[in-house]
Design a protein around this motif. Sequence first.
Motif, PDB file in Angstrom:
ATOM      1  N   GLN A  48       0.927  -1.213  -0.153  1.00 13.31           N
ATOM      2  CA  GLN A  48       0.105   0.069  -0.193  1.00 13.31           C
ATOM      3  C   GLN A  48       0.991   1.187   0.022  1.00 13.31           C
ATOM      4  OE1 GLN A  48      -1.111  -2.725   1.807  1.00 13.31           O
ATOM      5  NE2 GLN A  48      -2.252  -3.138   0.220  1.00 13.31           N
ATOM      6  N   TYR A  49       1.939   1.183   0.401  1.00 12.38           N
ATOM      7  CA  TYR A  49       3.026   2.333   0.542  1.00 12.38           C
ATOM      8  C   TYR A  49       4.358   1.819   0.827  1.00 12.38           C
ATOM      9  CZ  TYR A  49       2.713   2.048   5.529  1.00 12.38           C
ATOM     10  OH  TYR A  49       2.696   1.654   7.173  1.00 12.38           O
ATOM     11  N   VAL A  50       5.279   2.831   0.456  1.00 15.07           N
ATOM     12  CA  VAL A  50       6.726   2.436   0.435  1.00 15.07           C
ATOM     13  C   VAL A  50       7.300   3.622   1.325  1.00 15.07           C
ATOM     14  CG1 VAL A  50       8.860   2.003  -0.656  1.00 15.07           C
ATOM     15  CG2 VAL A  50       6.916   1.170  -1.718  1.00 15.07           C
ATOM     16  N   LEU A  51       8.213   3.238   2.236  1.00 20.24           N
ATOM     17  CA  LEU A  51       8.988   4.161   3.057  1.00 20.24           C
ATOM     18  C   LEU A  51      10.395   4.091   2.575  1.00 20.24           C
ATOM     19  CD1 LEU A  51       7.660   3.700   6.713  1.00 20.24           C
ATOM     20  CD2 LEU A  51       7.032   5.465   5.075  1.00 20.24           C
ATOM     21  N   LEU A  52      11.158   4.978   1.719  1.00 23.47           N
ATOM     22  CA  LEU A  52      12.230   4.828   0.956  1.00 23.47           C
ATOM     23  C   LEU A  52      13.082   5.848   1.502  1.00 23.47           C
ATOM     24  CD1 LEU A  52      13.828   3.699  -1.409  1.00 23.47           C
ATOM     25  CD2 LEU A  52      12.793   5.522  -2.830  1.00 23.47           C
ATOM     26  N   ASP A  53      14.544   5.283   1.933  1.00 29.12           N
ATOM     27  CA  ASP A  53      15.685   6.149   2.311  1.00 29.12           C
ATOM     28  C   ASP A  53      16.355   6.186   0.902  1.00 29.12           C
ATOM     29  OD1 ASP A  53      18.132   6.951   2.866  1.00 29.12           O
ATOM     30  OD2 ASP A  53      18.670   5.355   4.046  1.00 29.12           O
ATOM     31  N   ARG A  54      16.485   7.525   0.547  1.00 28.62           N
ATOM     32  CA  ARG A  54      16.897   7.697  -0.691  1.00 28.62           C
ATOM     33  C   ARG A  54      18.572   7.513  -0.871  1.00 28.62           C
ATOM     34  NH1 ARG A  54      16.193  13.421  -1.930  1.00 28.62           N
ATOM     35  NH2 ARG A  54      16.886  12.860  -3.873  1.00 28.62           N
ATOM     36  N   GLU A  55      19.128   7.573   0.528  1.00 29.75           N
ATOM     37  CA  GLU A  55      20.733   7.182   0.237  1.00 29.75           C
ATOM     38  C   GLU A  55      20.718   5.720   0.694  1.00 29.75           C
ATOM     39  OE1 GLU A  55      24.682   9.224   1.960  1.00 29.75           O
ATOM     40  OE2 GLU A  55      22.848  10.252   2.166  1.00 29.75           O
ATOM     41  N   ILE A  56      20.832   4.875  -0.107  1.00 28.23           N
ATOM     42  CA  ILE A  56      20.847   3.636   0.116  1.00 28.23           C
ATOM     43  C   ILE A  56      21.840   2.833  -0.936  1.00 28.23           C
ATOM     44  CG2 ILE A  56      18.666   3.212   1.181  1.00 28.23           C
ATOM     45  CD1 ILE A  56      17.855   2.077  -1.538  1.00 28.23           C
ATOM     46  N   PRO A  57      22.282   1.679  -0.440  1.00 30.59           N
ATOM     47  CA  PRO A  57      23.424   0.883  -1.371  1.00 30.59           C
ATOM     48  C   PRO A  57      22.690   0.025  -2.400  1.00 30.59           C
ATOM     49  CG  PRO A  57      23.281  -0.306   0.618  1.00 30.59           C
ATOM     50  CD  PRO A  57      22.672   1.177   0.764  1.00 30.59           C
ATOM     51  N   ASN A  71      16.674   6.281  -8.193  1.00 35.02           N
ATOM     52  CA  ASN A  71      16.544   5.302  -9.444  1.00 35.02           C
ATOM     53  C   ASN A  71      15.275   4.392  -9.002  1.00 35.02           C
ATOM     54  OD1 ASN A  71      18.247   6.537 -10.895  1.00 35.02           O
ATOM     55  ND2 ASN A  71      20.019   5.243 -10.467  1.00 35.02           N
ATOM     56  N   LEU A  72      15.490   3.905  -7.671  1.00 33.57           N
ATOM     57  CA  LEU A  72      14.515   2.694  -7.378  1.00 33.57           C
ATOM     58  C   LEU A  72      13.142   3.415  -7.197  1.00 33.57           C
ATOM     59  CD1 LEU A  72      13.699   0.332  -6.125  1.00 33.57           C
ATOM     60  CD2 LEU A  72      14.223   0.987  -3.821  1.00 33.57           C
ATOM     61  N   PHE A  73      13.172   4.854  -6.735  1.00 33.36           N
ATOM     62  CA  PHE A  73      11.679   5.572  -6.734  1.00 33.36           C
ATOM     63  C   PHE A  73      11.044   5.615  -8.149  1.00 33.36           C
ATOM     64  CE2 PHE A  73       9.441   9.654  -6.905  1.00 33.36           C
ATOM     65  CZ  PHE A  73       8.261   9.239  -5.880  1.00 33.36           C
ATOM     66  N   GLU A  74      11.971   5.966  -9.138  1.00 37.23           N
ATOM     67  CA  GLU A  74      11.506   5.887 -10.445  1.00 37.23           C
ATOM     68  C   GLU A  74      10.910   4.523 -10.962  1.00 37.23           C
ATOM     69  OE1 GLU A  74      10.821   8.485 -12.532  1.00 37.23           O
ATOM     70  OE2 GLU A  74      11.668  10.019 -10.892  1.00 37.23           O
TER      71      GLU A  74
END
Length: 78
Positions: A48-57, A71-74
Amino acid sequence: MKPRALMVEDDPGVAETVKDILESLGHECDHAPDVETARAHIGKNQYQYVLLDREIPVKLGRMARIQNGDNLFEEILK
């Protein structure tokens, strides 16, 4: 049905705290410490939703970069 989240976070302490909070709210939460694991979760589950740390390996043990999270967000938006 409980809301289900995917949390993409490479810091284990932050991930544990956020997961505890979400579960206390009655949500289910899968954790991905890197882009590779996040892609695997997305391929198998619906969220239903994603919590995304933008600075990830991209993979565990690699350097974390904001570009990886962007890139993952896109990919998630597609």
